[in-house]
Design a protein around this motif. Structure first.
Motif, PDB file in Angstrom:
ATOM      1  N   GLU A 178       0.884  -1.290  -0.138  1.00 45.65           N
ATOM      2  CA  GLU A 178      -0.006   0.130  -0.137  1.00 45.65           C
ATOM      3  C   GLU A 178       0.868   1.258  -0.095  1.00 45.65           C
ATOM      4  OE1 GLU A 178      -3.092  -0.505  -0.377  1.00 45.65           O
ATOM      5  OE2 GLU A 178      -3.022  -2.433  -0.513  1.00 45.65           O
ATOM      6  N   ILE A 179       0.450   2.214  -0.927  1.00 41.03           N
ATOM      7  CA  ILE A 179       1.322   3.170  -1.094  1.00 41.03           C
ATOM      8  C   ILE A 179       0.418   4.670  -0.984  1.00 41.03           C
ATOM      9  CG2 ILE A 179       2.953   4.677  -2.859  1.00 41.03           C
ATOM     10  CD1 ILE A 179       3.772   1.891  -3.847  1.00 41.03           C
ATOM     11  N   THR A 180       1.017   5.721  -0.292  1.00 37.62           N
ATOM     12  CA  THR A 180       0.181   6.831  -0.219  1.00 37.62           C
ATOM     13  C   THR A 180       0.592   7.901  -1.200  1.00 37.62           C
ATOM     14  OG1 THR A 180      -0.216   6.525   2.188  1.00 37.62           O
ATOM     15  CG2 THR A 180      -0.484   8.654   1.319  1.00 37.62           C
ATOM     16  N   GLY A 181      -0.373   8.192  -1.919  1.00 38.87           N
ATOM     17  CA  GLY A 181       0.047   9.492  -3.119  1.00 38.87           C
ATOM     18  C   GLY A 181       0.608   8.655  -4.304  1.00 38.87           C
ATOM     19  N   ASP A 182       1.284   9.284  -5.131  1.00 36.59           N
ATOM     20  CA  ASP A 182       2.099   9.069  -6.401  1.00 36.59           C
ATOM     21  C   ASP A 182       3.066   8.083  -5.979  1.00 36.59           C
ATOM     22  OD1 ASP A 182       3.454   8.698  -8.845  1.00 36.59           O
ATOM     23  OD2 ASP A 182       2.718  10.663  -9.346  1.00 36.59           O
ATOM     24  N   PRO A 183       3.215   6.706  -6.535  1.00 39.93           N
ATOM     25  CA  PRO A 183       4.324   5.859  -6.192  1.00 39.93           C
ATOM     26  C   PRO A 183       5.634   6.425  -6.526  1.00 39.93           C
ATOM     27  CG  PRO A 183       2.469   4.814  -7.343  1.00 39.93           C
ATOM     28  CD  PRO A 183       2.176   5.955  -7.463  1.00 39.93           C
ATOM     29  N   LEU A 184       5.687   7.175  -7.503  1.00 42.31           N
ATOM     30  CA  LEU A 184       6.970   7.918  -7.743  1.00 42.31           C
ATOM     31  C   LEU A 184       7.468   8.700  -6.717  1.00 42.31           C
ATOM     32  CD1 LEU A 184       6.498   9.027 -11.425  1.00 42.31           C
ATOM     33  CD2 LEU A 184       7.977   7.322 -10.779  1.00 42.31           C
ATOM     34  N   TYR A 185       6.802   9.105  -5.767  1.00 43.38           N
ATOM     35  CA  TYR A 185       7.436   9.952  -4.660  1.00 43.38           C
ATOM     36  C   TYR A 185       7.453   9.036  -3.510  1.00 43.38           C
ATOM     37  CZ  TYR A 185       6.970  13.516  -8.021  1.00 43.38           C
ATOM     38  OH  TYR A 185       7.090  14.257  -9.331  1.00 43.38           O
ATOM     39  N   ASP A 186       7.166   7.945  -3.383  1.00 46.02           N
ATOM     40  CA  ASP A 186       7.446   6.956  -2.314  1.00 46.02           C
ATOM     41  C   ASP A 186       8.752   6.518  -2.397  1.00 46.02           C
ATOM     42  OD1 ASP A 186       6.005   4.832  -0.444  1.00 46.02           O
ATOM     43  OD2 ASP A 186       7.867   4.268  -1.272  1.00 46.02           O
ATOM     44  N   PRO A 187       9.656   6.699  -1.432  1.00 42.86           N
ATOM     45  CA  PRO A 187      11.177   6.430  -1.521  1.00 42.86           C
ATOM     46  C   PRO A 187      11.462   5.037  -1.196  1.00 42.86           C
ATOM     47  CG  PRO A 187      10.702   7.494   0.690  1.00 42.86           C
ATOM     48  CD  PRO A 187       9.319   7.515  -0.316  1.00 42.86           C
ATOM     49  N   ASN A 188      10.628   4.328  -1.051  1.00 47.26           N
ATOM     50  CA  ASN A 188      11.153   3.046  -0.550  1.00 47.26           C
ATOM     51  C   ASN A 188      11.365   1.961  -1.705  1.00 47.26           C
ATOM     52  OD1 ASN A 188      11.721   3.608   2.059  1.00 47.26           O
ATOM     53  ND2 ASN A 188       9.597   3.861   2.381  1.00 47.26           N
ATOM     54  N   ARG A 189      11.638   2.226  -2.872  1.00 47.05           N
ATOM     55  CA  ARG A 189      12.153   1.193  -3.654  1.00 47.05           C
ATOM     56  C   ARG A 189      13.756   1.029  -3.433  1.00 47.05           C
ATOM     57  NH1 ARG A 189      10.255   3.627  -9.580  1.00 47.05           N
ATOM     58  NH2 ARG A 189      11.202   5.473  -8.336  1.00 47.05           N
ATOM     59  N   HIS A 190      13.783  -0.015  -2.876  1.00 53.35           N
ATOM     60  CA  HIS A 190      15.339  -0.688  -2.383  1.00 53.35           C
ATOM     61  C   HIS A 190      16.056  -1.282  -3.526  1.00 53.35           C
ATOM     62  CE1 HIS A 190      13.828   1.047   1.115  1.00 53.35           C
ATOM     63  NE2 HIS A 190      13.313   0.138   1.856  1.00 53.35           N
ATOM     64  N   THR A 191      17.126  -1.034  -3.742  1.00 55.14           N
ATOM     65  CA  THR A 191      18.129  -2.105  -4.642  1.00 55.14           C
ATOM     66  C   THR A 191      18.279  -3.401  -3.928  1.00 55.14           C
ATOM     67  OG1 THR A 191      19.464  -0.128  -5.294  1.00 55.14           O
ATOM     68  CG2 THR A 191      20.611  -1.983  -5.484  1.00 55.14           C
ATOM     69  N   ARG A 192      18.074  -4.407  -4.842  1.00 58.56           N
ATOM     70  CA  ARG A 192      18.077  -5.802  -4.328  1.00 58.56           C
ATOM     71  C   ARG A 192      19.042  -6.624  -5.378  1.00 58.56           C
ATOM     72  NH1 ARG A 192      14.373  -6.046  -0.561  1.00 58.56           N
ATOM     73  NH2 ARG A 192      12.780  -4.429  -0.545  1.00 58.56           N
ATOM     74  N   ALA A 193      19.601  -7.751  -4.790  1.00 62.03           N
ATOM     75  CA  ALA A 193      20.393  -8.513  -5.655  1.00 62.03           C
ATOM     76  C   ALA A 193      20.370  -9.996  -5.335  1.00 62.03           C
ATOM     77  CB  ALA A 193      21.847  -8.230  -5.151  1.00 62.03           C
ATOM     78  N   GLN A 194      20.345 -10.688  -6.530  1.00 62.25           N
ATOM     79  CA  GLN A 194      19.978 -12.330  -6.379  1.00 62.25           C
ATOM     80  C   GLN A 194      20.587 -13.056  -7.426  1.00 62.25           C
ATOM     81  OE1 GLN A 194      15.757 -11.721  -5.940  1.00 62.25           O
ATOM     82  NE2 GLN A 194      15.801 -13.783  -7.267  1.00 62.25           N
ATOM     83  N   THR A 195      21.351 -14.132  -7.305  1.00 64.32           N
ATOM     84  CA  THR A 195      21.709 -14.993  -8.363  1.00 64.32           C
ATOM     85  C   THR A 195      20.806 -15.610  -9.129  1.00 64.32           C
ATOM     86  OG1 THR A 195      22.333 -16.825  -6.967  1.00 64.32           O
ATOM     87  CG2 THR A 195      24.184 -15.303  -7.291  1.00 64.32           C
TER      88      THR A 195
END
Length: 321
Positions: free
Chosen positions: A284-301
């Protein structure tokens, strides 16, 4: 091939559209969108998880006005012919808009062997067929030819962005015509926005694979995959084939939402391929998803199946704290 390396996720918090590249000097170089969309940072580390604590060097900042004044998105760093280049998108603000979806593509150049040093010089805008919304440029070389792939809005086609390819005269100048190789055609590419964006190239098993992202930047965001035979004419749209189903999607059980805008690198020992991408750990995101800061960088093989195609699996859960 089995995968054995595991990474502590998220690798870097609040960094979307992550680009991680392992250079011949043994360092991983990373750049990404920052939540403020106002600057470009570069960091490096000998390990992928070390990127979380690595020094962040601000190499460029947005202007106060004009074409480079807003919404600095999705930088990528590439070594080309002994120099470093950063591709990025930037918008202009006016009295009547905040620059959203008014992006164009730009290039920076640095002659220093270490891109955290030296001077980054603006090489200008990449001029395309139209003066329209364009972003997420990625560079690759194949059989001695340099190419650019990018998303752009065709004023005559419904939707927000299609994928185009063109040969490069130099890192900031297209050579010849741009060719459309993908448009949002499946339902999963057309949720919220009609989007094909965030292209990334990996070459394996006689094929050139192009991963991309689709739909709005909330939990509907996902990854698709295209491919071409390595001997085919990459500037011929018929050489490219799109898989009908997404290859990485939201995983409620693992609390990973909207995975996408990926890049590819390799493990520290070079033995495994690694998928770098962003995702949120809540839906759940409040407002425009572009301004939600919590897209985090992830890594997996990830592994490759018997047909030579990548198998990304599911987005892995966050590491326990």
């Amino acid at each position: 091939m089995t995968t054995n390396t595991t990474y502590k996720n998220p690798v870097v918090e609040q960094r979307a559209d992550p680009w991680v590249y392992k250079h011949e000097d043994g360092y991983y170089y990373m750049t990404a969108s920052v939540p403020e969309y106002d600057r470009i940072e570069v960091r490096r580390s000998k390990t992928i998880n070390g990127l979380s604590e690595a020094e962040q060097k601000v190499v460029w900042e947005k202007y106060e006005s004009g074409p480079l004044s807003a919404n600095i998105w999705a930088p990528e760093i590439h070594p080309i012919n002994g120099k470093w280049y950063i591709y990025f998108a930037a918008a202009r603000t006016t009295e009547t808009n905040d620059g959203l979806f008014d992006h164009r593509m730009f290039v920076l150049e640095n002659e220093s062997p270490n891109p955290l040093e030296g001077e980054w010089v603006e090489k200008g805008q990449i001029k395309t067929k139209w003066e329209s919304f364009a972003l997420d440029a990625t560079y690759f070389s194949h059989n001695g030819t340099s190419y650019l792939v990018w998303p752009q809005k065709d004023p005559n086609i419904e939707g927000n962005s299609n994928l185009y390819i063109a040969e490069l005269e130099n890192p900031w100048t297209l050579k010849g015509e741009q060719v459309m190789i993908a448009t949002p055609e499946y339902d999963w590419e057309r949720i919220g926005f009609l989007v094909n964006e965030g292209p990334a190239i990996i070459k394996r098993n006689g094929k050139v694979f192009l991963a991309y992202s689709a739909s709005a930047t909330n939990h509907h965001y996902c990854m698709g995959l295209m491919y071409a035979d390595e001997q085919s004419d990459l500037l011929d749209a018929s050489s490219w084939h799109k898989l009908p189903e997404p290859v990485l999607t939201t995983d409620d059980e693992n609390s990973q939402f909207g995975p996408g805008h990926n890049s590819f690198t390799v493990s520290e020992d070079g033995a495994e391929d690694v998928l770098i991408y962003h995702a949120r750990n809540y839906k759940e995101i409040t407002g425009d998803p572009l301004y939600d800061p919590n897209r985090h960088t992830r890594a997996q093989t990830f592994s490759w199946n018997e047909d030579g195609f990548p198998e990304f699996g599911r987005p892995v859960p966050d590491a326990k704290k």
